[in-house]
Design a protein around this motif. Structure first.
Motif, mmCIF file in Angstrom:
data_model
loop_
_atom_site.group_PDB
_atom_site.id
_atom_site.type_symbol
_atom_site.label_atom_id
_atom_site.label_comp_id
_atom_site.label_asym_id
_atom_site.label_seq_id
_atom_site.Cartn_x
_atom_site.Cartn_y
_atom_site.Cartn_z
ATOM 1 N N VAL A 217 58.879 -0.131 3.519
ATOM 2 C CA VAL A 217 58.253 -0.290 4.832
ATOM 3 C C VAL A 217 57.466 0.949 5.248
ATOM 4 O O VAL A 217 56.749 0.907 6.247
ATOM 5 C CB VAL A 217 59.301 -0.630 5.915
ATOM 6 N N THR A 218 57.615 2.039 4.515
ATOM 7 C CA THR A 218 56.842 3.239 4.813
ATOM 8 C C THR A 218 56.213 3.762 3.527
ATOM 9 O O THR A 218 56.741 3.567 2.431
ATOM 10 C CB THR A 218 57.712 4.356 5.418
ATOM 11 N N GLY A 219 55.096 4.420 3.655
ATOM 12 C CA GLY A 219 54.445 4.999 2.492
ATOM 13 C C GLY A 219 53.313 5.901 2.920
ATOM 14 O O GLY A 219 52.898 5.914 4.085
ATOM 15 N N ARG A 220 52.803 6.651 1.959
ATOM 16 C CA ARG A 220 51.671 7.528 2.225
ATOM 17 C C ARG A 220 50.927 7.777 0.919
ATOM 18 O O ARG A 220 51.513 7.719 -0.163
ATOM 19 C CB ARG A 220 52.107 8.860 2.845
ATOM 20 N N ARG B 224 51.822 0.779 11.650
ATOM 21 C CA ARG B 224 51.376 1.953 12.382
ATOM 22 C C ARG B 224 50.803 2.954 11.374
ATOM 23 O O ARG B 224 51.478 3.324 10.407
ATOM 24 C CB ARG B 224 52.537 2.561 13.169
ATOM 25 N N PHE B 225 49.573 3.372 11.618
ATOM 26 C CA PHE B 225 48.826 4.199 10.679
ATOM 27 C C PHE B 225 48.586 5.586 11.267
ATOM 28 O O PHE B 225 48.472 5.750 12.485
ATOM 29 C CB PHE B 225 47.461 3.576 10.370
ATOM 30 N N GLU C 229 53.660 2.881 8.472
ATOM 31 C CA GLU C 229 54.986 2.282 8.586
ATOM 32 C C GLU C 229 54.808 0.858 9.075
ATOM 33 O O GLU C 229 54.016 0.607 9.997
ATOM 34 C CB GLU C 229 55.840 3.076 9.568
ATOM 35 N N THR C 230 55.502 -0.083 8.466
ATOM 36 C CA THR C 230 55.378 -1.485 8.852
ATOM 37 C C THR C 230 56.708 -2.012 9.379
ATOM 38 O O THR C 230 57.756 -1.379 9.233
ATOM 39 C CB THR C 230 54.938 -2.362 7.666
ATOM 40 N N ASP C 231 56.640 -3.194 9.973
ATOM 41 C CA ASP C 231 57.851 -3.876 10.421
ATOM 42 C C ASP C 231 58.462 -4.721 9.311
ATOM 43 O O ASP C 231 59.380 -5.502 9.556
ATOM 44 C CB ASP C 231 57.531 -4.771 11.624
#
Length: 642
Positions: free
Chosen positions: A548-551, A582-583, A626-628
């Motif tokens: 759900v998160t990354g970069r 959210r970016f 980050e996503t839901d």
């Protein structure tokens, strides 16, 4: 009055003035052992202490760098001793255990970090710590944005969370070591201002031991120290003084019309799939020759499709390459037919890379699949790969072909530690006619100047174009870019150079630079996706891989870009179809503006632009999200100079 001296322990390519001591009036309190340095990452470090009487440094939890036990010898670090937590005598504590070793041995740890985790010994090269991990250590850690330090000594440096990473510090903002120190410097810093500094742009490691806890109250100590250190640097050798990380002027403009800063390698196919190389290879050689860069070409391999081949195609392409090389006066010992001498081609690539330095980089034009370039890169010294720029323009050349199963793609090459430069697709302005079909006479019209030229060499190019059955020298557009900085090559511009012998003036800085997401050096939580989506740039993108998160993070280190400029930066992405994402866009770990949110959309591409962002060559660009729980995708960053 306590006197503390700093010694330079490793400065291979930096010449300094006569030996000197930096003297600091640090108060009258007695010296007490304290923290000497932080380690190599979340699992590899904490605090330590120095023993001034023995010259040994207590440096903890070195993990894979050292072998456990009270050994005093190792192939990399020669003298050290493991300790226990009970041996800590100051500072804020840390993980169990520690190590004691002299300052020069601590410099070896810095030397390892300087060379991206690669240790070279007896002609061999071993990746002791991954380059990706080391890069992460020296990045500012965004989660510390609102952190409050509990250790009292940090109270004297209230903004230190802005330049702290994973137990290492950096000077990206100039706050850590001051504006007088190179911005690419990073360092281990501990109690009493004991430190190990690593400066890639100077190819230098500096170690300072001898703790004085009164120095913890003097944040100005490091800036003053670095003013003196930089004043002592009088020259940098050509063997690698400038950094790949943040030495913007070293390679900002490869070619100014007079001097080419570096060397050139070229790899192409032509033995299967498409006969376009039968004309693209000759045009590339003509561009180099008429630009006065024949001696800059150190490697040229052709017929590099390994899974399949056609002997007749091999012969025809060899005639195009070698015939042009002879007519334009190239050294044919630098040319390799991969179907006849694959080992020679691989060895030549490796040697060209091993000869590279920061001031003599290698620009490697990729006009064929990744197989042969990858094999050559793999054979090279890992520490030298940072000085290699691979230039591409085509997803086919990048290893994504529907009719072939290639073992390696551009991700395989990027992960070897080279720089990747992806320019606009050169087929737009240089390719005429339909792929797989002979062109009509009218479609040759833009190149009739070759046919009608009074120069025999230029008429030879026309003959090779007819043999190729289609006017498509598009791969040569990458060579045009390398000598000009121009991504918009067309037949008219080629004519000015090749027939008119009027080279264009290379541009000083590109106004627009696109960084494809799949070309970013580090993909954390993301994976490359090839859906052949024609709405995605080059039909490739990256997507969150089950998290759900990354970069994604990369250095802004592109040819023909300004040393420093302000850009509008467009982030192109596809938000999740369920929930929201959210970016954020960060430069050197610092947000460029407020985060934004998007989501619950069809699988379409959206854009968000951050305005007036200051970016320097060597800065680290990051897109984090980050996503839901839904799947989000990233396509590219595009920087448009204001």
């Amino acid at each position: 009055m306590q006197v503390v001296s700093a010694r330079i322990l490793a400065a291979r390519t930096v010449k300094l003035r006569n030996a000197w001591d930096f003297r600091w009036r640090a108060g009258k309190r007695p010296v007490h052992p304290g923290l000497a340095g932080h380690g190599l990452g979340p699992r590899l470090g904490a605090g330590g202490h120095a023993r001034p009487d023995s010259g040994e440094c207590h440096w903890p939890h070195a993990g894979p760098v050292l072998r456990r036990g009270n050994q005093r010898r190792d192939r990399a670090l020669r003298r050290y001793k493991w300790g226990q937590l009970s041996e800590h005598t100051g500072g804020s504590g840390g993980p169990q255990g520690g190590a004691q070793f002299p300052a020069r041995e601590l410099a070896r740890v810095g030397y390892l970090a300087l060379h991206h985790g690669v240790w070279s010994q007896n002609g061999g090269h071993r990746q002791v710590i991954s380059a990706e991990r080391l890069d992460a250590f020296v990045q500012r850690e965004p989660s510390l944005e609102k952190a409050t330090w509990r250790q009292p000594n940090f109270a004297f440096e209230p903004q230190s969370n802005r330049y702290y990473g994973h137990l290492w510090w950096n000077n990206h903002t100039g706050q850590g070591l001051g504006d007088g120190a190179p911005r690419d410097a990073f360092y281990m810093s501990g109690w009493g201002k004991q430190a190990c500094f690593v400066v890639p742009s100077l190819d230098m490691v500096v170690v300072r031991l001898g703790p004085d806890r009164t120095l913890n109250e003097h944040p100005e100590f490091y800036p003053e120290l670095w003013k003196r250190l930089m004043a002592a640097v009088v020259s940098k050798s050509a063997a690698g003084a400038m950094s790949t990380s943040t030495s913007p002027s070293a390679r900002a403009i490869p070619f100014d019309g007079q001097t080419f800063r570096g060397r050139i390698a070229y790899s192409c196919d032509g033995n299967h799939n498409d006969p376009d190389d039968w004309i693209a290879s000759p045009v590339t050689l003509a561009i180099l020759a008429e630009s006065g860069l024949k001696d800059r070409l150190v490697h040229f391999d052709y017929n590099c499709i390994l899974p399949q081949t056609d002997p007749a195609w091999e012969k025809t392409h060899a005639e195009s390459v070698l015939g042009t090389a002879e007519r334009y006066g190239f050294d044919k010992s630098r040319f390799f037919d991969c179907r006849r001498d694959l080992d020679g081609a691989i060895a030549s690539i490796a040697q060209a890379i091993n000869d590279s330095t920061a001031t003599n980089p290698l620009y490697f034009i990729i006009a064929g699949p990744m197989e042969v370039p990858y094999l050559g890169i793999q054979k090279s010294d890992p520490a030298k790969r940072q000085f290699v720029y691979c230039i591409s323009h085509s997803r086919w050349n990048d290893g994504f072909a529907s009719k072939y199963k290639f073992t390696f793609s551009k991700r395989s090459v990027i992960e070897q530690g080279v720089r990747w430069v992806h320019i606009r697709d050169q087929n737009r302005l240089l390719s005429f006619g339909r792929y797989g079909q002979p062109a009509t006479p009218e479609e040759f019209n833009p190149f009739f100047w070759m046919r009608d030229s009074h120069e025999a060499k230029v008429r030879w190019l026309w003959e090779r174009m007819l043999v190729s059955t289609r006017p498509d020298p598009s791969d040569a557009g990458m060579t045009w870019f390398l000598v000009s900085g121009d991504e918009e090559c067309d037949p008219g511009k080629l004519r000015e150079l090749v027939e008119g012998r009027r080279p264009s003036t290379p541009i000083a800085a590109r106004k627009r630079v696109r960084l494809e997401a799949e070309n970013f050096r580090h993909l954390e939580g993301f994976a490359l996706e090839d859906r052949n989506d024609r709405n995605a740039s080059h039909s490739l993108n990256v997507k969150l891989a089950g998290v759900v998160t990354g970069r994604i993070t990369t250095l802004f280190d592109e040819p023909y870009t300004a040393d420093e400029a302000r850009y509008d930066i467009e982030v192109r992405y596809a938000p999740p179809t369920t929930g929201a994402a959210r970016f954020s866009l960060l430069v050197n770990g610092t947000p460029t503006g407020p985060n934004w949110q998007d989501g619950a959309a069809n699988v379409t591409w959206h854009s968000h632009t951050m305005r007036n962002v200051a970016v320097r060559r060597g800065d680290r660009l990051t897109v984090a999200l980050e996503t839901d729980g839904g799947i989000a995708r990233l396509d590219y960053l595009e920087l448009t100079m204001r």
